[in-house]
Design a protein around this motif. Structure first.
Motif, PDB file in Angstrom:
ATOM      1  N   SER A  17       0.724  -1.250  -0.203  1.00  0.00           N
ATOM      2  CA  SER A  17       0.069  -0.056  -0.130  1.00  0.00           C
ATOM      3  C   SER A  17       0.878   1.087   0.068  1.00  0.00           C
ATOM      4  O   SER A  17       2.221   1.228   0.250  1.00  0.00           O
ATOM      5  CB  SER A  17      -0.807   0.081   1.098  1.00  0.00           C
ATOM      6  N   ALA A  18       0.520   2.307  -0.298  1.00  0.00           N
ATOM      7  CA  ALA A  18       0.989   3.750  -0.082  1.00  0.00           C
ATOM      8  C   ALA A  18       1.431   4.034   1.079  1.00  0.00           C
ATOM      9  O   ALA A  18       2.568   4.384   1.337  1.00  0.00           O
ATOM     10  CB  ALA A  18       0.113   4.879  -0.563  1.00  0.00           C
ATOM     11  N   ASP A  19       0.895   3.399   2.212  1.00  0.00           N
ATOM     12  CA  ASP A  19       1.350   3.749   3.495  1.00  0.00           C
ATOM     13  C   ASP A  19       2.409   2.629   3.736  1.00  0.00           C
ATOM     14  O   ASP A  19       3.629   3.210   4.536  1.00  0.00           O
ATOM     15  CB  ASP A  19       0.223   3.287   4.706  1.00  0.00           C
ATOM     16  N   ASP A  20       2.597   1.673   3.376  1.00  0.00           N
ATOM     17  CA  ASP A  20       3.671   0.598   3.463  1.00  0.00           C
ATOM     18  C   ASP A  20       4.850   1.235   2.800  1.00  0.00           C
ATOM     19  O   ASP A  20       6.044   1.232   3.187  1.00  0.00           O
ATOM     20  CB  ASP A  20       3.258  -0.743   2.668  1.00  0.00           C
ATOM     21  N   ILE A  21       4.790   1.674   1.454  1.00  0.00           N
ATOM     22  CA  ILE A  21       5.753   2.316   0.953  1.00  0.00           C
ATOM     23  C   ILE A  21       6.742   3.663   1.562  1.00  0.00           C
ATOM     24  O   ILE A  21       7.667   3.670   1.765  1.00  0.00           O
ATOM     25  CB  ILE A  21       5.161   2.953  -0.556  1.00  0.00           C
ATOM     26  N   LYS A  22       5.686   4.462   2.180  1.00  0.00           N
ATOM     27  CA  LYS A  22       6.002   5.380   2.897  1.00  0.00           C
ATOM     28  C   LYS A  22       6.972   5.183   3.919  1.00  0.00           C
ATOM     29  O   LYS A  22       8.009   5.553   4.374  1.00  0.00           O
ATOM     30  CB  LYS A  22       4.828   6.595   3.253  1.00  0.00           C
ATOM     31  N   LYS A  23       6.324   4.224   4.823  1.00  0.00           N
ATOM     32  CA  LYS A  23       6.943   3.787   6.289  1.00  0.00           C
ATOM     33  C   LYS A  23       8.233   3.237   5.624  1.00  0.00           C
ATOM     34  O   LYS A  23       9.484   3.286   6.437  1.00  0.00           O
ATOM     35  CB  LYS A  23       6.050   2.724   6.761  1.00  0.00           C
ATOM     36  N   ALA A  24       8.359   2.306   4.553  1.00  0.00           N
ATOM     37  CA  ALA A  24       9.635   1.616   4.278  1.00  0.00           C
ATOM     38  C   ALA A  24      10.615   2.648   3.733  1.00  0.00           C
ATOM     39  O   ALA A  24      12.004   2.491   4.295  1.00  0.00           O
ATOM     40  CB  ALA A  24       9.521   0.562   3.289  1.00  0.00           C
ATOM     41  N   TYR A  25      10.173   3.488   2.992  1.00  0.00           N
ATOM     42  CA  TYR A  25      11.207   4.622   2.603  1.00  0.00           C
ATOM     43  C   TYR A  25      11.798   5.452   3.857  1.00  0.00           C
ATOM     44  O   TYR A  25      12.812   5.668   3.769  1.00  0.00           O
ATOM     45  CB  TYR A  25      10.431   5.552   1.807  1.00  0.00           C
ATOM     46  N   ARG A  26      11.003   5.723   4.688  1.00  0.00           N
ATOM     47  CA  ARG A  26      11.524   6.791   5.837  1.00  0.00           C
ATOM     48  C   ARG A  26      12.478   5.929   6.527  1.00  0.00           C
ATOM     49  O   ARG A  26      13.468   6.360   7.187  1.00  0.00           O
ATOM     50  CB  ARG A  26      10.286   7.169   6.704  1.00  0.00           C
ATOM     51  N   LYS A  27      12.119   4.694   6.940  1.00  0.00           N
ATOM     52  CA  LYS A  27      13.147   3.829   7.723  1.00  0.00           C
ATOM     53  C   LYS A  27      14.530   3.550   7.129  1.00  0.00           C
ATOM     54  O   LYS A  27      15.576   3.735   7.657  1.00  0.00           O
ATOM     55  CB  LYS A  27      12.410   2.366   7.882  1.00  0.00           C
ATOM     56  N   LEU A  28      14.424   3.212   5.819  1.00  0.00           N
ATOM     57  CA  LEU A  28      15.511   3.060   4.931  1.00  0.00           C
ATOM     58  C   LEU A  28      16.533   4.373   4.834  1.00  0.00           C
ATOM     59  O   LEU A  28      17.572   4.494   4.926  1.00  0.00           O
ATOM     60  CB  LEU A  28      15.187   2.376   3.508  1.00  0.00           C
ATOM     61  N   ALA A  29      15.797   5.294   4.453  1.00  0.00           N
ATOM     62  CA  ALA A  29      16.361   6.732   4.110  1.00  0.00           C
ATOM     63  C   ALA A  29      17.336   7.254   5.268  1.00  0.00           C
ATOM     64  O   ALA A  29      18.541   7.728   5.316  1.00  0.00           O
ATOM     65  CB  ALA A  29      15.486   7.715   3.783  1.00  0.00           C
ATOM     66  N   ARG A  30      16.561   6.910   6.577  1.00  0.00           N
ATOM     67  CA  ARG A  30      17.368   7.296   8.017  1.00  0.00           C
ATOM     68  C   ARG A  30      18.679   6.464   8.112  1.00  0.00           C
ATOM     69  O   ARG A  30      19.477   6.753   8.458  1.00  0.00           O
ATOM     70  CB  ARG A  30      16.598   7.234   9.105  1.00  0.00           C
ATOM     71  N   LYS A  31      18.268   5.160   7.771  1.00  0.00           N
ATOM     72  CA  LYS A  31      19.379   4.036   8.158  1.00  0.00           C
ATOM     73  C   LYS A  31      20.818   4.362   7.141  1.00  0.00           C
ATOM     74  O   LYS A  31      21.893   4.292   7.617  1.00  0.00           O
ATOM     75  CB  LYS A  31      18.937   2.885   8.059  1.00  0.00           C
ATOM     76  N   HIS A  32      20.382   4.624   5.903  1.00  0.00           N
ATOM     77  CA  HIS A  32      21.336   4.719   4.955  1.00  0.00           C
ATOM     78  C   HIS A  32      21.843   6.033   4.496  1.00  0.00           C
ATOM     79  O   HIS A  32      22.473   6.313   3.592  1.00  0.00           O
ATOM     80  CB  HIS A  32      21.073   3.782   3.572  1.00  0.00           C
ATOM     81  N   HIS A  33      21.448   7.195   5.312  1.00  0.00           N
ATOM     82  CA  HIS A  33      21.743   8.492   4.869  1.00  0.00           C
ATOM     83  C   HIS A  33      23.250   8.761   4.648  1.00  0.00           C
ATOM     84  O   HIS A  33      24.058   8.450   5.547  1.00  0.00           O
ATOM     85  CB  HIS A  33      21.097   9.350   5.907  1.00  0.00           C
ATOM     86  N   PRO A  34      23.647   9.253   3.727  1.00  0.00           N
ATOM     87  CA  PRO A  34      25.095   9.421   3.405  1.00  0.00           C
ATOM     88  C   PRO A  34      25.784  10.296   4.651  1.00  0.00           C
ATOM     89  O   PRO A  34      27.062   9.987   4.940  1.00  0.00           O
ATOM     90  CB  PRO A  34      25.396  10.287   2.283  1.00  0.00           C
ATOM     91  N   ASP A  35      25.061  11.127   5.422  1.00  0.00           N
ATOM     92  CA  ASP A  35      25.441  11.890   6.448  1.00  0.00           C
ATOM     93  C   ASP A  35      25.978  10.779   7.659  1.00  0.00           C
ATOM     94  O   ASP A  35      26.815  11.099   8.449  1.00  0.00           O
ATOM     95  CB  ASP A  35      24.545  12.803   6.854  1.00  0.00           C
ATOM     96  N   LEU A  36      25.152   9.725   7.822  1.00  0.00           N
ATOM     97  CA  LEU A  36      25.418   8.793   8.680  1.00  0.00           C
ATOM     98  C   LEU A  36      26.536   7.780   8.349  1.00  0.00           C
ATOM     99  O   LEU A  36      26.774   6.793   9.058  1.00  0.00           O
ATOM    100  CB  LEU A  36      24.260   8.145   9.071  1.00  0.00           C
ATOM    101  N   ASN A  37      26.798   7.782   7.063  1.00  0.00           N
ATOM    102  CA  ASN A  37      27.771   6.691   6.353  1.00  0.00           C
ATOM    103  C   ASN A  37      28.776   7.536   5.701  1.00  0.00           C
ATOM    104  O   ASN A  37      28.959   7.254   4.435  1.00  0.00           O
ATOM    105  CB  ASN A  37      26.894   5.915   5.615  1.00  0.00           C
TER     106      ASN A  37
END
Length: 302
Positions: A17-37
């Motif tokens: 669903s659209a909500d599933d996509i939004k949640k997955a994106y936010r979780k992964l974007a925070r985890k793999h943000h270049p500022d944190l890596n």
């Protein structure tokens, strides 16, 4: 064109669903943000793929084209137009009245057919169309204390450092667009845009609701009964409050214009709401106990 399975990138199923996509994106974007890596090229590449996946799958029209055409989804409209031009007047054309659906096992055949189709179109002078580059999306985490003031923020997108001015009053979940900072255009077309979503973390003792702030202030019993002045903290600095005599516990007062700044309205602020919590004295001395007994006796006479 290289095929990237956007569903696998976000770790979701094709019926998400659209909500599933939004949640997955936010979780992964925070985890793999270049500022944190920092200095991790793979993190930069993965972060870009996460943004691309969200850009496509969060848009119903783009998602439909991606599901049908796979790696060539960006040119779906041109493909359909070329197909119509090639099939007009040709009875029994293999694609007339039909639909070609992409699947991972057919990537090579479909891309070859697509390239061949547009290769023929180029020979007929139909390939000069300019296309805008793909938009990028990024998530930026910001403290509430930083969002209180206009400031500059530097972050990394697609291996490039970008410095922007963040206006005071930015909201949690708010998205801003930076024109021209997306992917390069095709055939001389304009660059795509960069969309930044802000994730505001509260690092203060205040609660924010829109442009208003809420806080609790402890008040000793004597000041609550007799009145006086109380110095409190606001996000803009310390202020003195006049406490009315006989102030009751949980009394709420409003400080106009001492709340959060209104987005892009310089000098305009919400309000600050202060709730008093009256504190009862502890470890009373014998003299204090005697005085309270006298007060109780006086109260009984009323």
């Amino acid at each position: 064109m290289e095929y990237i399975d956007y569903y696998k990138v976000l770790g979701i199923s094709k019926d998400a669903s659209a909500d599933d996509i939004k949640k997955a994106y936010r979780k992964l974007a925070r985890k793999h943000h270049p500022d944190l890596n920092p200095d991790d090229k793979e993190a930069v590449k993965l972060f870009q793929q996460i943004n691309e996946a969200h850009e496509v799958l969060s848009d119903p029209e783009k998602r439909k084209k991606y599901d049908q055409y796979g790696a060539d989804w960006k040119h779906a409209d041109q493909f359909e137009e070329a197909r119509r031009q090639r099939t007009s007047g040709q009875q029994g054309h293999p694609f007339e009245g039909g639909q070609y659906t992409y699947s991972s096992g057919e990537e090579g055949d479909f891309s070859d057919f697509f390239s061949s189709l547009f290769g023929n179109a180029r020979s007929e002078g139909r390939s000069g169309t300019r296309f805008k580059g793909q938009d990028y999306r990024a998530a930026v985490t910001l403290n509430l204390s930083d969002a209180y003031r206009t400031h500059q923020q530097t972050f990394t997108v697609n291996g490039k450092n970008i410095r922007i001015t963040v206006p005071a009053g930015i909201e949690n979940g708010q998205e801003i667009r930076i024109a021209g900072y997306g992917a390069p255009g095709v055939n001389g077309g304009p660059n795509g845009d960069l969309y930044i979503t802000f994730d505001i973390k509260n690092d203060t003792g205040f609660v924010r609701k829109g442009n208003d702030l809420y806080t609790h202030v402890s008040l000793d019993l004597y000041k609550a009964m007799l009145g006086g002045e109380e110095t409190i903290d606001t996000m803009g600095g310390k202020v003195k409050l006049s406490v009315a005599p006989e102030t009751q516990n949980e009394t709420k007062v409003r400080l106009k214009g001492k709340g959060f700044p209104v987005y892009k309205q310089e000098g305009v602020f919400g309000d600050l709401y202060v709730t008093y919590q009256v504190q009862l004295p502890k470890n009373l001395s014998e003299k204090e106990k005697t005085l309270f007994k006298e007060l109780a006796q006086e109260a009984e006479k009323k």
